[in-house]
Design a protein around this motif. Sequence first.
Motif, PDB file in Angstrom:
ATOM      1  N   ILE A 217       0.868  -1.176   0.000  1.00  0.00           N
ATOM      2  CA  ILE A 217       0.000   0.000   0.000  1.00  0.00           C
ATOM      3  C   ILE A 217       0.900   1.219   0.000  1.00  0.00           C
ATOM      4  N   SER A 218       0.504   2.273  -0.703  1.00  0.00           N
ATOM      5  CA  SER A 218       1.346   3.462  -0.794  1.00  0.00           C
ATOM      6  C   SER A 218       0.489   4.711  -0.923  1.00  0.00           C
ATOM      7  N   ALA A 253      -3.385   7.428  -3.763  1.00  0.00           N
ATOM      8  CA  ALA A 253      -3.263   6.212  -2.961  1.00  0.00           C
ATOM      9  C   ALA A 253      -3.179   5.021  -3.898  1.00  0.00           C
ATOM     10  N   LEU A 255      -2.557   0.464  -4.344  1.00  0.00           N
ATOM     11  CA  LEU A 255      -2.479  -0.899  -3.832  1.00  0.00           C
ATOM     12  C   LEU A 255      -1.739  -1.742  -4.864  1.00  0.00           C
ATOM     13  N   GLU A 277      -1.924  -3.707  -9.933  1.00  0.00           N
ATOM     14  CA  GLU A 277      -1.805  -2.467  -9.166  1.00  0.00           C
ATOM     15  C   GLU A 277      -3.010  -1.571  -9.450  1.00  0.00           C
TER      16      GLU A 277
END
Length: 404
Positions: A217-218, A253, A255, A277
Amino acid sequence: MFKKICSNTAFAVLLGHSLGAFAHDTSSDNAFNPALWLILSGTYGNMQRDPAIPATGFAMSPNPAQTQGFSLGESELGVAADIDPEFRGFATFSILSASISVENAFVQTSTLGNGLNLKFGRFFSSLGYLNEQHAHAWDFVDQPLVYNTMWNSQLIEDGMQLKWLAPTDMFVEVGGEVGRGFGYPGTDTPRNGSGATVLFAHIGDDIGIEQSWRAGISAHQTRQTNAQSTAVPDLLNTPGGVSDSFNGNSNTAGLDFIWKYAPNGNFRERYVKVQSEYFRRRQDGMLTYATQPGGANIADRYIDTQSGWYVQSVYQFMPTWRTGLRYDRLDPGVATVGALNAGNVISNYAYTPSRITWMADYNASEFSRIRLQLVRDNSRQGLPDNQLFLQYIMSMGAHGAHQY
């Protein structure tokens, strides 16, 4: 395999995963005997449509399109070495047909301990999964649509990154970055402090000896200043188009997930890899319409939430042959446009760009790759495009293995 590798280094390596993942003992490099390598690549592209046309609904985003006909593509010249017992240096230079640019140039610590690793300089951000990979390690000729539109192919940062690898059997990694913010969607403007921040976390593990997985997660935050675009269509159909600019915040955001399987754990013979992604970005600020000399220069609020994802799989069915399939999709969202510009710009394109890609490549050794790629591109409304690419990637010198 995954846990054994990750427990020793924050850069988990999977043998046979990609070109360049071959024998290279980083402990033998030093300031007097650095590792040197050169990646040579070239592409032939056949496209029915003008590759400069952006994906529908993403006209304000960059469009790193492929080149028609024969092109040298991106070659990479790199050097890496231990500087002293505490620091290690790494640099790569991107060589295009008419320019040379610094792709990566950073220093890493070697002795912080406790699972900590500090990196400073210019580097590929650790957001997502694909972003850290160099072009010669990609499984397809190009990046997914979501990377092209949201990160201008890849997010590169000038700044600092701190990672922490947990002392656990399961792979657990967390980290953060602060940087100048010059890479899209940021804007390279003079400022003190940082212009962008990134936070990320990754976990992974083995499932027996044949399977491994990693999830992440980023989050990314930056600000755009006078971001110019000449490709935004306007409802008034102004002859020659208009030039708009945007000032505001950008928050993204993401994933990511990857799963790998190899019979008996032997990735050199056969393996299957599946990865995906998803990124979602919100832009909130002021859009100035028609900024060219003599233009209307109408500024009002503009908010849009755009997203995109891809899923792909690569199957190595024998040691020298692989094939892969990828599906991309974008959602331009429905923008909230201030009343002053409601009649000037399009808020809802009512179209979701997509693309499907098939590739097959031949690898005579871990130093060479020849690839064929076929694409059905529906990223531009009313302009379907059948594309064909031929690519070669050749590696010379001592190149370290790529991360998991």
